[in-house]
Write a protein that holds these residues in place. Structure first.
Motif, PDB file in Angstrom:
ATOM      1  N   ASP A 131      41.908  47.232  58.266  1.00  0.00           N
ATOM      2  CA  ASP A 131      40.675  47.680  57.590  1.00  0.00           C
ATOM      3  C   ASP A 131      40.619  49.184  57.317  1.00  0.00           C
ATOM      4  N   SER A 132      41.804  49.829  57.342  1.00  0.00           N
ATOM      5  CA  SER A 132      41.809  51.269  57.030  1.00  0.00           C
ATOM      6  C   SER A 132      41.693  51.462  55.519  1.00  0.00           C
ATOM      7  N   ALA A 133      41.276  52.652  55.134  1.00  0.00           N
ATOM      8  CA  ALA A 133      41.118  52.953  53.705  1.00  0.00           C
ATOM      9  C   ALA A 133      42.490  53.113  53.042  1.00  0.00           C
ATOM     10  N   ILE A 134      42.596  52.648  51.803  1.00  0.00           N
ATOM     11  CA  ILE A 134      43.774  52.890  50.964  1.00  0.00           C
ATOM     12  C   ILE A 134      43.261  53.606  49.716  1.00  0.00           C
ATOM     13  N   ALA A 135      43.799  54.793  49.468  1.00  0.00           N
ATOM     14  CA  ALA A 135      43.336  55.579  48.312  1.00  0.00           C
ATOM     15  C   ALA A 135      44.406  55.553  47.232  1.00  0.00           C
ATOM     16  N   SER A 136      44.004  55.175  46.028  1.00  0.00           N
ATOM     17  CA  SER A 136      44.936  55.004  44.917  1.00  0.00           C
ATOM     18  C   SER A 136      44.672  56.054  43.838  1.00  0.00           C
ATOM     19  N   ILE A 137      45.709  56.843  43.549  1.00  0.00           N
ATOM     20  CA  ILE A 137      45.619  57.904  42.531  1.00  0.00           C
ATOM     21  C   ILE A 137      46.534  57.528  41.371  1.00  0.00           C
ATOM     22  N   SER A 138      46.044  57.684  40.156  1.00  0.00           N
ATOM     23  CA  SER A 138      46.834  57.316  38.970  1.00  0.00           C
ATOM     24  C   SER A 138      47.031  58.504  38.036  1.00  0.00           C
ATOM     25  N   PHE A 139      48.249  58.602  37.473  1.00  0.00           N
ATOM     26  CA  PHE A 139      48.557  59.623  36.469  1.00  0.00           C
ATOM     27  C   PHE A 139      49.285  58.952  35.313  1.00  0.00           C
ATOM     28  N   GLY A 140      48.913  59.310  34.088  1.00  0.00           N
ATOM     29  CA  GLY A 140      49.608  58.759  32.918  1.00  0.00           C
ATOM     30  C   GLY A 140      48.791  57.670  32.258  1.00  0.00           C
ATOM     31  N   ALA A 141      49.485  56.646  31.751  1.00  0.00           N
ATOM     32  CA  ALA A 141      48.825  55.594  30.963  1.00  0.00           C
ATOM     33  C   ALA A 141      47.680  54.922  31.711  1.00  0.00           C
ATOM     34  N   GLU A 142      46.618  54.619  30.990  1.00  0.00           N
ATOM     35  CA  GLU A 142      45.508  53.845  31.567  1.00  0.00           C
ATOM     36  C   GLU A 142      45.945  52.395  31.723  1.00  0.00           C
ATOM     37  N   ARG A 143      45.653  51.817  32.883  1.00  0.00           N
ATOM     38  CA  ARG A 143      46.022  50.422  33.136  1.00  0.00           C
ATOM     39  C   ARG A 143      44.858  49.681  33.774  1.00  0.00           C
ATOM     40  N   LYS A 144      44.873  48.352  33.592  1.00  0.00           N
ATOM     41  CA  LYS A 144      43.809  47.523  34.170  1.00  0.00           C
ATOM     42  C   LYS A 144      44.189  47.067  35.577  1.00  0.00           C
ATOM     43  N   PHE A 145      43.292  47.353  36.521  1.00  0.00           N
ATOM     44  CA  PHE A 145      43.458  46.969  37.923  1.00  0.00           C
ATOM     45  C   PHE A 145      42.442  45.874  38.201  1.00  0.00           C
ATOM     46  N   SER A 146      42.898  44.750  38.762  1.00  0.00           N
ATOM     47  CA  SER A 146      41.977  43.635  39.006  1.00  0.00           C
ATOM     48  C   SER A 146      41.983  43.218  40.458  1.00  0.00           C
ATOM     49  N   LEU A 147      40.852  42.722  40.894  1.00  0.00           N
ATOM     50  CA  LEU A 147      40.717  42.172  42.258  1.00  0.00           C
ATOM     51  C   LEU A 147      40.253  40.725  42.120  1.00  0.00           C
ATOM     52  N   LYS A 148      40.767  39.848  42.985  1.00  0.00           N
ATOM     53  CA  LYS A 148      40.389  38.429  42.949  1.00  0.00           C
ATOM     54  C   LYS A 148      40.059  37.962  44.360  1.00  0.00           C
ATOM     55  N   HIS A 149      38.860  37.393  44.530  1.00  0.00           N
ATOM     56  CA  HIS A 149      38.458  36.925  45.852  1.00  0.00           C
ATOM     57  C   HIS A 149      39.325  35.737  46.267  1.00  0.00           C
ATOM     58  N   LYS A 150      39.814  35.741  47.507  1.00  0.00           N
ATOM     59  CA  LYS A 150      40.781  34.727  47.944  1.00  0.00           C
ATOM     60  C   LYS A 150      40.206  33.331  47.975  1.00  0.00           C
ATOM     61  N   SER A 151      38.913  33.154  48.272  1.00  0.00           N
ATOM     62  CA  SER A 151      38.372  31.787  48.280  1.00  0.00           C
ATOM     63  C   SER A 151      37.508  31.450  47.077  1.00  0.00           C
ATOM     64  N   SER A 152      36.671  32.360  46.597  1.00  0.00           N
ATOM     65  CA  SER A 152      35.809  32.014  45.454  1.00  0.00           C
ATOM     66  C   SER A 152      36.526  32.162  44.113  1.00  0.00           C
ATOM     67  N   GLY A 153      37.605  32.957  44.081  1.00  0.00           N
ATOM     68  CA  GLY A 153      38.333  33.186  42.830  1.00  0.00           C
ATOM     69  C   GLY A 153      37.645  34.180  41.907  1.00  0.00           C
TER      70      GLY A 153
END
Ligand SMILES: O=C(O)CCC(=O)C(=O)O
Ligand SMILES: [Fe+2]
Length: 200
Positions: A131-153
């Motif tokens: 449950d630690s934090a993960i910090a994501s930094i992006s440089f360059g092209a814009e991209r789509k990041f998606s999250l999907k719930h494991k049980s509800s979808g």
């Protein structure tokens, strides 16, 4: 939310975790500068992943930087952390200040264009502090990041701009998968850094 605190960042997840999108935290000039420095100075390697029991070499390139003694086992491959570069330390420091968390490792990914992405997964290996934090930094092209719930979808998506910061924390890795969607429209490269807190 504290309405008097202009730095308050909303949670983009509806339940079972926290994902905060800060938008651009590095201006365009800094983002371009960091992109060029990272492209040049990082020891990029093709990644080896196990897919249906077969060893596949990805087109996407990766690198693993960490405090001394931290190693990382991923798809049966053991990686020794490389020593932080100056620009990685500067980006890490700024990320720690913005997120109010500390990190001891960073996984970098280089996607040459939209034909390269990352499939659904969660960063919930035992080697990562639970449950630690993960910090994501992006440089360059814009991209789509998606999250999907494991049980509800249920899915949630966010376009990650150049110079942006996104933080995943709390129970996010337990309940949600995330992915970087492929797109034929994206023809330029993107570098992503995920700062993590590994068990030592
Ligand atoms: O490139 C991204 O935005 C996602 C990277 C990711 O999920 C990872 O490195 O675990
Ligand atoms: Fe991930």
């Amino acid at each position: 939310m504290d309405l008097f605190n202009s730095s308050a960042v909303a949670n983009i997840l509806p339940f079972d975790g926290t994902v905060e999108y800060y938008g651009s935290v590095f201006n365009a000039e800094k983002a371009t500068n960091y992109f060029d420095l990272l492209l040049k100075n990082i020891e990029w390697k093709n990644d080896e992943v196990m897919i249906f029991g077969k060893q596949i070499t990805t087109k996407r390139k990766v690198a693993w930087y960490a405090d001394d003694e931290i190693e990382y086992v991923y798809s049966n491959v053991k990686k020794q952390g490389l020593a932080w570069t100056n620009e990685l330390l500067a980006i890490k420091k700024q990320t720690e200040e913005l997120t109010g968390e500390s990190y001891n490792a960073c996984l970098l990914n280089l996607y040459h264009d939209g034909e390269e992405g990352m499939g659904w997964h969660s960063d919930n290996e035992k080697s990562i502090v639970k449950d630690s934090a993960i910090a994501s930094i992006s440089f360059g092209a814009e991209r789509k990041f998606s999250l999907k719930h494991k049980s509800s979808g249920e899915t949630v998506s966010q376009i990650l701009e150049s110079g942006s910061l996104l933080m995943m924390k709390g129970e996010t890795q337990t309940f949600w998968l995330h992915a970087l969607t492929k797109s034929k429209k994206v023809r330029s490269p993107r570098i992503n850094l995920t700062f993590r807190k590994m068990v030592i």
